[in-house]
Write a protein that holds these residues in place. Structure first.
Motif, PDB file in Angstrom:
ATOM      1  N   MET A  21     -17.807  22.754  -5.406  1.00 44.40           N
ATOM      2  CA  MET A  21     -17.466  21.976  -4.213  1.00 44.40           C
ATOM      3  C   MET A  21     -16.279  22.581  -3.460  1.00 44.40           C
ATOM      4  O   MET A  21     -16.256  22.606  -2.241  1.00 44.40           O
ATOM      5  CB  MET A  21     -17.165  20.518  -4.563  1.00 44.40           C
ATOM      6  N   GLU A  22     -15.319  23.102  -4.195  1.00 44.92           N
ATOM      7  CA  GLU A  22     -14.173  23.735  -3.539  1.00 44.92           C
ATOM      8  C   GLU A  22     -14.613  24.987  -2.794  1.00 44.92           C
ATOM      9  O   GLU A  22     -14.193  25.227  -1.664  1.00 44.92           O
ATOM     10  CB  GLU A  22     -13.074  24.077  -4.537  1.00 44.92           C
ATOM     11  N   ASP A  46     -22.686  23.296   9.575  1.00 39.74           N
ATOM     12  CA  ASP A  46     -23.205  21.922   9.519  1.00 39.74           C
ATOM     13  C   ASP A  46     -23.845  21.619   8.167  1.00 39.74           C
ATOM     14  O   ASP A  46     -23.664  20.533   7.607  1.00 39.74           O
ATOM     15  CB  ASP A  46     -24.217  21.686  10.634  1.00 39.74           C
ATOM     16  N   ASN A  47     -24.588  22.572   7.618  1.00 35.45           N
ATOM     17  CA  ASN A  47     -25.231  22.379   6.313  1.00 35.45           C
ATOM     18  C   ASN A  47     -24.203  22.259   5.190  1.00 35.45           C
ATOM     19  O   ASN A  47     -24.356  21.438   4.283  1.00 35.45           O
ATOM     20  CB  ASN A  47     -26.209  23.508   6.014  1.00 35.45           C
ATOM     21  N   GLY A  54     -22.498  14.718   1.048  1.00 37.59           N
ATOM     22  CA  GLY A  54     -23.483  14.172   0.129  1.00 37.59           C
ATOM     23  C   GLY A  54     -22.956  13.997  -1.280  1.00 37.59           C
ATOM     24  O   GLY A  54     -23.430  13.165  -2.035  1.00 37.59           O
ATOM     25  N   ASN A  55     -21.956  14.781  -1.644  1.00 37.04           N
ATOM     26  CA  ASN A  55     -21.387  14.691  -2.988  1.00 37.04           C
ATOM     27  C   ASN A  55     -20.179  13.770  -3.056  1.00 37.04           C
ATOM     28  O   ASN A  55     -19.619  13.567  -4.117  1.00 37.04           O
ATOM     29  CB  ASN A  55     -21.005  16.089  -3.493  1.00 37.04           C
ATOM     30  N   ARG A  56     -19.762  13.262  -1.925  1.00 37.80           N
ATOM     31  CA  ARG A  56     -18.618  12.338  -1.853  1.00 37.80           C
ATOM     32  C   ARG A  56     -17.440  12.834  -2.675  1.00 37.80           C
ATOM     33  O   ARG A  56     -16.801  12.073  -3.405  1.00 37.80           O
ATOM     34  CB  ARG A  56     -19.032  10.947  -2.312  1.00 37.80           C
ATOM     35  N   MET A  57     -17.184  14.092  -2.575  1.00 41.84           N
ATOM     36  CA  MET A  57     -16.073  14.676  -3.310  1.00 41.84           C
ATOM     37  C   MET A  57     -14.785  14.520  -2.517  1.00 41.84           C
ATOM     38  O   MET A  57     -14.789  14.133  -1.371  1.00 41.84           O
ATOM     39  CB  MET A  57     -16.331  16.162  -3.579  1.00 41.84           C
ATOM     40  N   GLU A  58     -13.687  14.872  -3.138  1.00 40.12           N
ATOM     41  CA  GLU A  58     -12.402  14.788  -2.465  1.00 40.12           C
ATOM     42  C   GLU A  58     -12.220  15.899  -1.433  1.00 40.12           C
ATOM     43  O   GLU A  58     -11.325  15.852  -0.629  1.00 40.12           O
ATOM     44  CB  GLU A  58     -11.257  14.840  -3.477  1.00 40.12           C
TER      45      GLU A  58
END
Length: 80
Positions: A21-22, A46-47, A54-58
């Protein structure tokens, strides 16, 4: 600097396995910076944002990208 010679921060140089994610967040930042040169980067940006949301990460793009080693925009796209 022409688009073909544009350099961007090499976010993959210090990539640590498992921190997907980072790296996606940093990739979104680099893609955002290169949009003026390559229109396809708008869609990539955009993607990447969609994946992050979608991952609702920080991680919220744009993420800070520390100055360091650089790579060509072309090589960044290949690595991505």
């Amino acid at each position: 600097v022409s688009c073909n010679e544009m350099n961007v921060t090499n976010i993959f140089a210090d990539y640590k396995a498992g921190d997907t994610m980072e790296i996606l967040c940093k990739a979104a930042t680099v893609a955002r910076q290169g949009r003026s040169c390559h229109r396809s980067l708008e869609g990539i940006y955009d993607n990447l944002l969609g994946l992050l949301r979608g991952n609702r990460m920080e991680h919220k793009a744009p993420c800070p990208v520390a100055a360091g080693s650089t790579t060509s925009l072309k090589d960044f796209i290949k690595e991505l």
